[in-house]
Scaffold this motif. Structure first.
Motif, mmCIF file in Angstrom:
data_model
loop_
_atom_site.group_PDB
_atom_site.id
_atom_site.type_symbol
_atom_site.label_atom_id
_atom_site.label_comp_id
_atom_site.label_asym_id
_atom_site.label_seq_id
_atom_site.Cartn_x
_atom_site.Cartn_y
_atom_site.Cartn_z
ATOM 1 N N PRO A 329 7.942 4.280 -10.278
ATOM 2 C CA PRO A 329 6.501 4.269 -9.994
ATOM 3 C C PRO A 329 6.057 2.984 -9.303
ATOM 4 O O PRO A 329 5.009 2.963 -8.657
ATOM 5 N N ILE A 330 6.861 1.906 -9.437
ATOM 6 C CA ILE A 330 6.543 0.669 -8.735
ATOM 7 C C ILE A 330 6.907 0.797 -7.258
ATOM 8 O O ILE A 330 6.107 0.500 -6.368
ATOM 9 N N ALA A 331 8.136 1.271 -6.988
ATOM 10 C CA ALA A 331 8.601 1.364 -5.607
ATOM 11 C C ALA A 331 7.933 2.492 -4.837
ATOM 12 O O ALA A 331 7.933 2.491 -3.603
ATOM 13 N N THR A 332 7.361 3.466 -5.544
ATOM 14 C CA THR A 332 6.696 4.583 -4.856
ATOM 15 C C THR A 332 5.183 4.557 -5.067
ATOM 16 O O THR A 332 4.482 5.484 -4.670
ATOM 17 N N HIS A 338 3.775 -3.585 -6.184
ATOM 18 C CA HIS A 338 5.167 -3.914 -5.886
ATOM 19 C C HIS A 338 5.292 -5.381 -5.475
ATOM 20 O O HIS A 338 6.198 -6.095 -5.915
ATOM 21 N N LEU A 339 4.364 -5.833 -4.641
ATOM 22 C CA LEU A 339 4.363 -7.239 -4.237
ATOM 23 C C LEU A 339 4.138 -8.162 -5.434
ATOM 24 O O LEU A 339 4.779 -9.203 -5.557
ATOM 25 N N GLU A 340 3.245 -7.773 -6.321
ATOM 26 C CA GLU A 340 2.958 -8.592 -7.504
ATOM 27 C C GLU A 340 4.205 -8.808 -8.345
ATOM 28 O O GLU A 340 4.515 -9.934 -8.760
ATOM 29 N N ILE A 343 6.945 -10.898 -6.409
ATOM 30 C CA ILE A 343 6.614 -12.312 -6.231
ATOM 31 C C ILE A 343 6.513 -13.042 -7.573
ATOM 32 O O ILE A 343 7.054 -14.136 -7.741
ATOM 33 N N ASN A 344 5.853 -12.457 -8.550
ATOM 34 C CA ASN A 344 5.550 -13.157 -9.807
ATOM 35 C C ASN A 344 6.390 -12.710 -10.997
ATOM 36 O O ASN A 344 6.316 -13.309 -12.068
ATOM 37 N N GLY A 345 7.197 -11.634 -10.823
ATOM 38 C CA GLY A 345 8.041 -11.175 -11.917
ATOM 39 C C GLY A 345 7.250 -10.524 -13.034
ATOM 40 O O GLY A 345 6.053 -10.266 -12.906
ATOM 41 N N GLY A 379 8.083 5.036 3.795
ATOM 42 C CA GLY A 379 7.677 4.745 5.163
ATOM 43 C C GLY A 379 6.900 3.450 5.311
ATOM 44 O O GLY A 379 6.376 3.153 6.397
ATOM 45 N N ASP A 380 6.799 2.639 4.256
ATOM 46 C CA ASP A 380 6.041 1.391 4.299
ATOM 47 C C ASP A 380 6.859 0.283 4.964
ATOM 48 O O ASP A 380 8.058 0.143 4.726
ATOM 49 N N LEU A 381 6.191 -0.523 5.779
ATOM 50 C CA LEU A 381 6.776 -1.727 6.346
ATOM 51 C C LEU A 381 6.009 -2.922 5.809
ATOM 52 O O LEU A 381 4.783 -3.000 5.944
ATOM 53 N N VAL A 382 6.736 -3.844 5.177
ATOM 54 C CA VAL A 382 6.110 -5.070 4.676
ATOM 55 C C VAL A 382 6.556 -6.204 5.584
ATOM 56 O O VAL A 382 7.752 -6.481 5.718
#
Length: 393
Positions: A329-332, A338-340, A343-345, A379-382
């Motif tokens: 559920p985090i990756a999708t 997902h960034l949170e 970055i912060n664990g 399909g996300d680009l970060v």
């Protein structure tokens, strides 16, 4: 000659004790040649390494001095014991001497140990003073322990510091016994620490999470890495070569997967290596302003994932120690969440904060990879600027 039953029993007990003492003495005599070999500076699996530093040689010499003093004391004590057992046993009719409060004996057992301790203390004090002499270092390296990797930061006066993480590089196939183990199994890394020969290097040792211990025997270095504290140690390697060590503090389930590799090179090779590292750091800064395609992010992200995430999340994102990435559920889910986490664990879990471990380019790449690999296909680009902006916000 006739013996009573009690005399025979006492004689038998004395004989058995004497046999056991002889067996022990034989074991000591068998070991002495090996100790002598070690004293000669040859490699011996039963002894500590001499190492490639002057301090290491001093520590080894001190070790051998103390060892031989102990051997001499043991030989004297057991010699007197054997003599007493043989020539003063009851079966010979010897009567034990009786004395009380002997001034000579009391003086002897006070003065002799005192002199022995002084003999040990003089070289020990000299060696300790050398070990804790951190002054006049030619360069400083900040060593930070993480679960389960090391971060090295070369502190430069001109501000051109170089920092990188050193991770275990032993293939997973060897760890899980699907392939044969190589000579340096669990003692190889992707980025070794590099220092120049004949240079005094001061290490500032700390930790990010739990207590670790940075230990390289041949460099005569072992120092605890404690969160919130900075400990000092130093080395000056006299020989070019590769020297390996490990974390010497039980720091968690992957404690055995936290090796140390130090490469001692010539001063010319070190200058070239440092220049290359500084160029790489400059290139990363340039990459921060670029926009990457999905293919570029996926290729870089796969390499970052295999180096930093695979051990916990699995080669196919199936999970294990950590949660699964495939269908997560985090990756999708929402990209901000997902960034949170990246970055912060997650406090109280094995999920570390990678915001301080990976640069923004690698963070963008690995998050893009996780959101599009393992069947997630979001399909996300970060982009690196997205990571930078999230950190600032």
């Amino acid at each position: 000659m006739m013996f009573s039953g009690l005399e025979l029993e006492n004689y038998s007990m004395s004989l058995n004790t004497f046999k056991r003492l002889l067996a022990f003495a034989a074991g000591v005599l068998v070991t002495l040649p090996g100790l002598a070999l070690a004293a000669g500076g040859e490699k011996n699996a039963l002894n500590m390494p001499v190492g490639v530093t002057d301090v290491g040689r001093s520590i080894f010499d001190l070790h051998m001095i103390i060892l031989w003093i102990c051997v001499a004391i043991g030989a004297l004590v057991f010699g007197v014991m054997f003599y007493s057992i043989i020539y003063h046993r009851k079966s010979r009719g010897v009567k034990p001497a009786q004395f009380h409060e002997s001034t000579k004996v009391e003086i002897a057992w006070t003065v002799v140990p005192f002199l022995i301790l002084i003999t040990m203390a003089v070289p020990a004090t000299s060696t300790l003073l050398d070990i804790y002499d951190f002054d006049d270092a030619d360069m400083d390296v900040l060593v930070t322990g993480y679960q389960w990797k090391w971060k090295y930061e070369y502190l430069a006066e001109d501000g051109e510091s170089v920092a990188f993480f050193s991770n275990l590089s032993t293939p997973q196939a060897e760890i899980y016994n699907t392939d044969g183990k190589n000579e340096n199994y669990l003692l190889e890394v992707d980025e070794p620490l590099v220092i120049p020969v004949d240079t005094k290097v001061r290490f500032l040792v700390t930790a990010n999470d739990v207590i670790h211990s940075w230990w390289v025997p041949e460099l005569a270095v072992k120092k605890d890495a404690i969160p919130g504290f900075i400990n000092e140690t130093w080395t000056r390697a006299n020989e070019i070569g590769t020297y390996r060590g490990q974390c010497a503090e039980l720091c968690g389930k992957d404690h055995g997967f936290m090796p140390i590799v130090v490469e001692v090179v010539s001063k010319e090779d070190y200058a070239a290596w440092l220049g290359e590292k500084q160029e790489q750091a400059a290139k990363v800064k340039e990459l921060m302003a670029q926009t990457f395609s999905l293919e570029e992010l996926m290729a870089r992200g796969k390499a970052v994932y295999e180096r930093n995430c695979l051990a916990c999340h699995g080669a196919r994102g199936e999970g294990g120690v950590g949660t699964a990435i495939a269908g997560s559920p985090i990756a999708t889910g929402e990209l901000g969440g997902h960034l949170e986490i990246g970055i912060n664990g997650v406090a109280g879990t094995a999920m570390q904060a990678f915001g301080g471990q990976l640069n923004d380019v690698d963070l963008a790449a690995v998050i893009t990879y996780q959101r599009n690999a393992f069947g997630n296909n979001m399909g996300d680009l970060v982009q690196p600027i997205d990571v930078f902006n999230y950190k600032q916000g």
